[in-house]
Enzyme design. Structure first.
Site, PDB file in Angstrom:
ATOM      1  CD  GLU A 174     -50.251 -55.878 -85.413  1.00  0.00           C
ATOM      2  OE1 GLU A 174     -50.241 -56.517 -86.482  1.00  0.00           O
ATOM      3  OE2 GLU A 174     -49.626 -56.241 -84.403  1.00  0.00           O
ATOM      4  N   GLY A 203     -43.786 -59.982 -81.661  1.00  0.00           N
ATOM      5  CA  GLY A 203     -43.016 -61.204 -81.738  1.00  0.00           C
ATOM      6  C   GLY A 203     -42.944 -61.714 -83.175  1.00  0.00           C
ATOM      7  CB  ALA A 204     -45.275 -63.050 -85.418  1.00  0.00           C
ATOM      8  CB  SER A 205     -45.977 -58.667 -87.785  1.00  0.00           C
ATOM      9  OG  SER A 205     -46.881 -58.006 -86.932  1.00  0.00           O
ATOM     10  CB  THR A 206     -41.925 -55.055 -86.892  1.00  0.00           C
ATOM     11  OG1 THR A 206     -41.594 -53.838 -86.236  1.00  0.00           O
ATOM     12  CG2 THR A 206     -41.312 -55.043 -88.288  1.00  0.00           C
TER      13      THR A 206
HETATM   14  O1  LIG Z   1     -47.666 -58.288 -82.231  1.00  0.00           O
HETATM   15  P1  LIG Z   1     -47.340 -59.713 -82.436  1.00  0.00           P
HETATM   16  O2  LIG Z   1     -46.295 -59.926 -83.472  1.00  0.00           O
HETATM   17  O3  LIG Z   1     -48.538 -60.580 -82.640  1.00  0.00           O
HETATM   18  O4  LIG Z   1     -46.650 -60.231 -81.067  1.00  0.00           O
HETATM   19  P2  LIG Z   1     -47.003 -59.878 -79.566  1.00  0.00           P
HETATM   20  O5  LIG Z   1     -48.042 -58.841 -79.471  1.00  0.00           O
HETATM   21  O6  LIG Z   1     -47.241 -61.141 -78.842  1.00  0.00           O
HETATM   22  O7  LIG Z   1     -45.629 -59.265 -79.077  1.00  0.00           O
HETATM   23  P3  LIG Z   1     -45.357 -58.325 -77.803  1.00  0.00           P
HETATM   24  O8  LIG Z   1     -45.319 -56.935 -78.256  1.00  0.00           O
HETATM   25  O9  LIG Z   1     -46.196 -58.716 -76.671  1.00  0.00           O
HETATM   26  O10 LIG Z   1     -43.882 -58.789 -77.483  1.00  0.00           O
HETATM   27  C1  LIG Z   1     -42.909 -58.628 -78.456  1.00  0.00           C
HETATM   28  C2  LIG Z   1     -41.768 -59.545 -78.178  1.00  0.00           C
HETATM   29  O11 LIG Z   1     -41.151 -59.137 -76.969  1.00  0.00           O
HETATM   30  C3  LIG Z   1     -41.014 -60.253 -76.098  1.00  0.00           C
HETATM   31  N1  LIG Z   1     -41.026 -59.731 -74.735  1.00  0.00           N
HETATM   32  C4  LIG Z   1     -42.067 -59.471 -73.927  1.00  0.00           C
HETATM   33  N2  LIG Z   1     -41.633 -58.984 -72.751  1.00  0.00           N
HETATM   34  C5  LIG Z   1     -40.297 -58.908 -72.842  1.00  0.00           C
HETATM   35  C6  LIG Z   1     -39.254 -58.490 -71.986  1.00  0.00           C
HETATM   36  O12 LIG Z   1     -39.504 -58.032 -70.778  1.00  0.00           O
HETATM   37  N3  LIG Z   1     -37.992 -58.560 -72.430  1.00  0.00           N
HETATM   38  C7  LIG Z   1     -37.714 -59.006 -73.654  1.00  0.00           C
HETATM   39  N4  LIG Z   1     -38.632 -59.414 -74.525  1.00  0.00           N
HETATM   40  C8  LIG Z   1     -39.901 -59.369 -74.122  1.00  0.00           C
HETATM   41  C9  LIG Z   1     -42.141 -61.178 -76.467  1.00  0.00           C
HETATM   42  O13 LIG Z   1     -41.829 -62.500 -76.119  1.00  0.00           O
HETATM   43  C10 LIG Z   1     -42.162 -60.992 -77.967  1.00  0.00           C
HETATM   44  O14 LIG Z   1     -41.166 -61.762 -78.566  1.00  0.00           O
HETATM   45 CA   LIG Z   2     -48.512 -56.957 -80.675  1.00  0.00          CA
END
Ligand SMILES: O=P(O)(O)OP(=O)(O)OP(=O)(O)OC[C@H]1O[C@@H](n2cnc3c(O)ncnc32)[C@H](O)[C@@H]1O
Ligand SMILES: [Ca+2]
EC number: 3.6.1.5
Length: 497
Positions: A174, A203-206
């Site tokens: 990733e 949302g779950a990892s960075t």
């Molecule tokens: O990579 P993983 O950890 O699997 O998660 P993800 O792919 O689902 O994560 P995203 O980058 O899509 O989103 C990261 C976080 O930002 C949030 N998010 C998305 N759009 C947003 C916005 O406009 N304002 C604030 N937060 C937002 C979303 O709910 C997640 O908690």
């Molecule tokens: Ca992601």
């Protein structure tokens, strides 16, 4: 009169032979240039396509990429042509009803079916990559994760694309593919320019990924990914912190404050005036915090905001372990990290949050960033809601925490300082394509980035046509001069008799 006639007769350009040769010469040049232009004119473009589904923890998104059909393994030409956000949560949230995970994807796949020309459908690869949400579900309940994948695969196979499988990406993949995407879109790989590190906050990892001169992988092989791209070798440092995405970090921060299972928590990371009743079982329903669930806690607690940035930062810092490090240097949680180097691109939640807070301009000094965050966190919740009527309440309630978390992760976690903070660029898209791991993943699986630099024609198209034209003109002039003996003789200074 007769003198004028004489002049006409003696003018060499007016002899029939020269006129005929000249006309032939002009026709030949025009023909030559026309053929060169027509032959080399770009033909109406035909495209090939690839589809990647990013099954993230918070949501799934579908991306379609396109590239000129004749440039399959060439450079810098793959572009995103459509993105579609799947309605509903990430696929890991459907553990109790897996078929719904499959069904949720169909709307975006229908869009893809419309977008990709019918004759390309069967040759268009379709990939699904799942990230931290499915990693966590797999840890928690591997059979539930298998069922979700089965349902998703069944749904994807119903479409006419060439389905290449659904799987969980490792944290290294990733991070590394996010880095490839950013540098590919910036044309830094092909041109062998200094690369840009990648910071992805999900949302779950960075993930953090960058090339550092003092990192060759020997200190910490788990963090090393070696690439050979366009004839250049890269030793990439990458690390993915599971449970440190924005949503799981919030759970951890709340868990820090509810160790004793109180009925009310006064949370400095939420605005004053914010108050919600929350369930302990929901808060602790994640492998990131489940082991810390307080014994004998009531079913619910009152989550009440206090709006204090510096106290919020104190609580956030407690979710990191800075005390142990068995290497020469670490970020946090005993994870090796070499010295930060070069520019960085920060995307996904880094961008969403900093964009909302009007803090994407990194020439704003870090001290000013914290001042603005302090003011924002202290703003009463009612006022915040009034000022941003169109923003989803869940996001709105969390921006104070999220901004504080981002600043803390960057400065205390990764060791960015006032000096190198301006090296970070908060980005969403690069040249029309979203920053994220999906493009890098597809480029890798389709072998679209060659290991060696491709041969390129010695001349660009315009240069080629110009040279052909100049040489043709030159030949023509030489040709005319070679006909000199045929030219009728004329005196240099004709005299009127
Ligand atoms: O990579 P993983 O950890 O699997 O998660 P993800 O792919 O689902 O994560 P995203 O980058 O899509 O989103 C990261 C976080 O930002 C949030 N998010 C998305 N759009 C947003 C916005 O406009 N304002 C604030 N937060 C937002 C979303 O709910 C997640 O908690
Ligand atoms: Ca992601």
């Amino acid at each position: 009169m007769s003198a004028q006639r004489d002049m006409k007769e003696k003018n060499p350009w007016h002899t029939p032979v020269t006129i005929i040769f000249s006309v032939i010469g002009v026709i030949a040049i025009v023909a030559l240039v026309t053929v060169a232009v027509l032959q080399n004119r770009p033909l109406p473009q035909k495209y090939k396509y690839g589809i990647v589904l990013d099954a993230g923890s918070s949501h799934t998104a579908l991306y379609i990429y396109e590239w000129p059909a004749e440039k399959d393994n060439n450079t810098g030409r793959v572009e995103q042509t459509l993105s579609c956000k799947v309605d509903g949560p990430g696929i890991s949230s459907y553990a109790s009803a897996p078929w719904k995970a499959g069904k949720s994807l169909t709307k975006c796949l229908e869009q893809a079916r419309q977008k990709v020309p019918v004759k390309r459908h069967s040759e268009t690869p379709l990939y699904l990559g799942a990230t931290a949400g499915m990693r966590l579900l797999n840890l928690e309940d591997s059979s539930a994760s298998t069922k979700v994948f089965q349902a998703v695969e069944e749904a994807l196979q119903k479409f006419p694309f060439s389905f290449q499988g659904a799987r969980i990406l490792s944290g290294q993949e990733e991070g590394a593919f996010g880095w490839v995407t950013v540098n590919y879109l910036d044309d830094r790989l092909e041109q062998n320019l200094q690369t840009r590190g990648a910071l992805d906050l999900g949302g779950a990892s960075t993930q953090i990924s960058f090339v550092s001169d003092n990192f060759d992988g020997s200190d910490s092989p788990d963090n090393a990914v070696a690439f050979r791209l366009y004839g250049n070798d890269y030793n990439l440092y990458t690390h993915s912190f599971l449970c440190y995405g924005k949503d799981q970090a919030l759970r951890k921060t709340l868990a820090q404050q509810t160790k004793s299972g109180p009925g009310t928590i006064l949370d400095p990371c939420f605005h004053p005036g914010y108050t919600e009743t929350k369930n302990y079982s929901v808060l602790y329903d994640s492998p990131c915090v489940s082991d810390r669930k307080p014994q004998g806690a009531p079913a619910t607690f009152n989550h009440t905001g206090k709006g204090n940035f510096s106290r919020c930062q104190e609580v956030v810092k407690r979710i990191f372990n800075f005390t142990e490090c068995k290497y020469s240097q670490c970020s946090f949680n005993e994870v090796f990290q070499p010295r930060l180097q070069g520019p960085f691109g920060a995307f996904s939640a880094y961008y969403f949050v900093m964009n909302f807070l009007n803090l994407t301009d990194t020439s704003i000094p870090l001290e000013v960033v914290t001042e603005r965050l302090s003011r924002y966190c202290a703003t009463p919740w009612n006022q915040v809601k009034e000022q941003h009527p169109g923003v989803k309440l869940k996001y709105l309630a969390e921006y104070c925490f999220s901004g504080t978390y981002i600043v803390t992760l960057l400065t205390k976690g990764y060791n960015f300082t006032s000096e190198n903070y301006p090296n970070i660029k908060f980005i969403k898209k690069i040249k029309g394509s979203d920053a994220g791991w999906t493009l890098g993943y597809m480029l890798n699986l389709t072998n679209m980035i060659p290991a060696e630099a491709p041969d390129s024609p010695p001349l660009p198209y315009a240069g080629y046509v110009s040279i052909v034209t100049v040489i043709a003109l030159l030949l023509f002039v030489l040709f005319i001069f070679s006909l000199r003996p045929l030219w009728p003789r004329c005196s240099k200074h004709p005299q009127i008799i």
